[in-house]
Design an enzyme around this catalytic site. Structure first.
Site, short mmCIF file in Angstrom:
data_model
loop_
_atom_site.label_atom_id
_atom_site.label_comp_id
_atom_site.label_asym_id
_atom_site.label_seq_id
_atom_site.Cartn_x
_atom_site.Cartn_y
_atom_site.Cartn_z
N GLU A 93 -0.34 -2.19 0.05
CA GLU A 93 0.02 -1.96 -1.35
C GLU A 93 1.36 -2.63 -1.66
O GLU A 93 2.15 -2.94 -0.76
CB GLU A 93 0.11 -0.44 -1.61
N HIS A 118 -9.02 2.04 -1.58
CA HIS A 118 -9.09 3.23 -0.72
C HIS A 118 -9.47 4.47 -1.51
O HIS A 118 -9.36 4.52 -2.74
CB HIS A 118 -7.74 3.46 -0.03
#
EC number: 3.1.3.46
Length: 269
Positions: free
Chosen positions: A89, A11
């Site tokens: 994550e 990201h």
């Protein structure tokens, strides 16, 4: 033996990335202005690549990144994105929302190296690896046709355009080979999959590729690069051959590519 391309991107930058604050899963920060520019730059760089599938973590920073990438695409602007919690994550428990320096201090107090340390309430490195393996097994089965009927598995019209569009962006000799078909002939990609995820998760996934699947690396790359944290919107591309009842074979075409960030942000190390 179906073959597919897997493009994995971290990201874009968030304010907390810049401030070195642990986000994990519990701090769902949006992209910063720089992060949006990085996503747009990655999208422009990949604008001529034809993807057949798009997957993203379901956290805000990855959602915003994949939409920023697809907005620039010539072929995939309207492609539906599948959000998958397996791409999140690593969960850092009590360390989430705290400076990275505090996580390092916790690890030091426990007598452990920071990347391997598990804060209270966090995921172990092995748990993150198993999440990555589960997702990778899922996409391999998707390509093999086990997730449904063949016509619904490959919605993006596979064909010679997939490999030619990749070869334009990742030319042989510059980023490594797109991979010769072991049985001869053309590359013959059945699919080209885009995935947007997170730094620690991607390090774990790439480690699985290297250690468990014996991923081959481009000429000048080494194992240390495969185990390093990918910079924001860093791009890695793999070619995977999958076959029923056999371990997939995997080749790395490029790792942590960030040349699209020239003029957008300083390179991260």
């Amino acid at each position: 033996m179906p073959r597919f391309a897997l493009t994995v991107i971290r990201h874009g930058e968030t304010r907390l990335n810049k401030e070195k604050i642990i986000q994990g899963q519990g701090v769902d920060a949006p992209l910063s202005e720089t992060g949006f520019r990085q996503a747009a730059a990655a999208g422009q760089f990949l604008s001529n690549v034809q993807f057949t599938h798009a997957f993203s973590s379901d956290l805000t920073r990855t959602k915003q990144t994949i939409h920023g990438i697809l907005e620039k695409s010539r072929f995939c602007k309207d492609m539906a994105v599948k959000y998958d919690s397996r791409l999140r994550e690593r969960m850092y428990g009590v360390a989430e929302g705290k400076p990275l320096s505090e996580l390092r201090a916790m690890a030091k107090a426990a007598g452990e190296e920071c990347p391997m340390f598990t804060p209270p309430g966090g995921e172990t490195v092995e748990q993150v690896k198993m999440r990555g393996k589960d997702f990778f097994d899922f996409i391999c089965q998707l390509i093999l046709g086990k997730a449904g009927q063949r016509e619904s598995v490959l919605p993006g019209a596979p064909g010679s355009g997939l490999e030619s569009s990749l070869a334009e962006v990742f030319p042989v000799g510059k980023h490594g080979s797109l991979g010769a078909n072991p049985k001869g002939g053309t590359l013959g990609l059945a699919a080209s999959i885009l995935v947007v995820s997170h730094g620690a998760y991607m390090r774990s996934l790439f480690g699985y590729f290297l250690s468990d699947l014996r991923c081959s690396l481009p000429g000048a790359r080494d194992k240390l690069e495969l185990s390093s944290i990918t910079p924001n919107t860093g791009i890695s591309v793999f070619i995977i051959d999958c076959e029923e009842a056999r371990q997939p074979s995997i080749q790395c075409v490029c790792m942590n590519l960030q040349e699209h960030l020239n003029g957008v942000t300083e390179k991260q190390h």
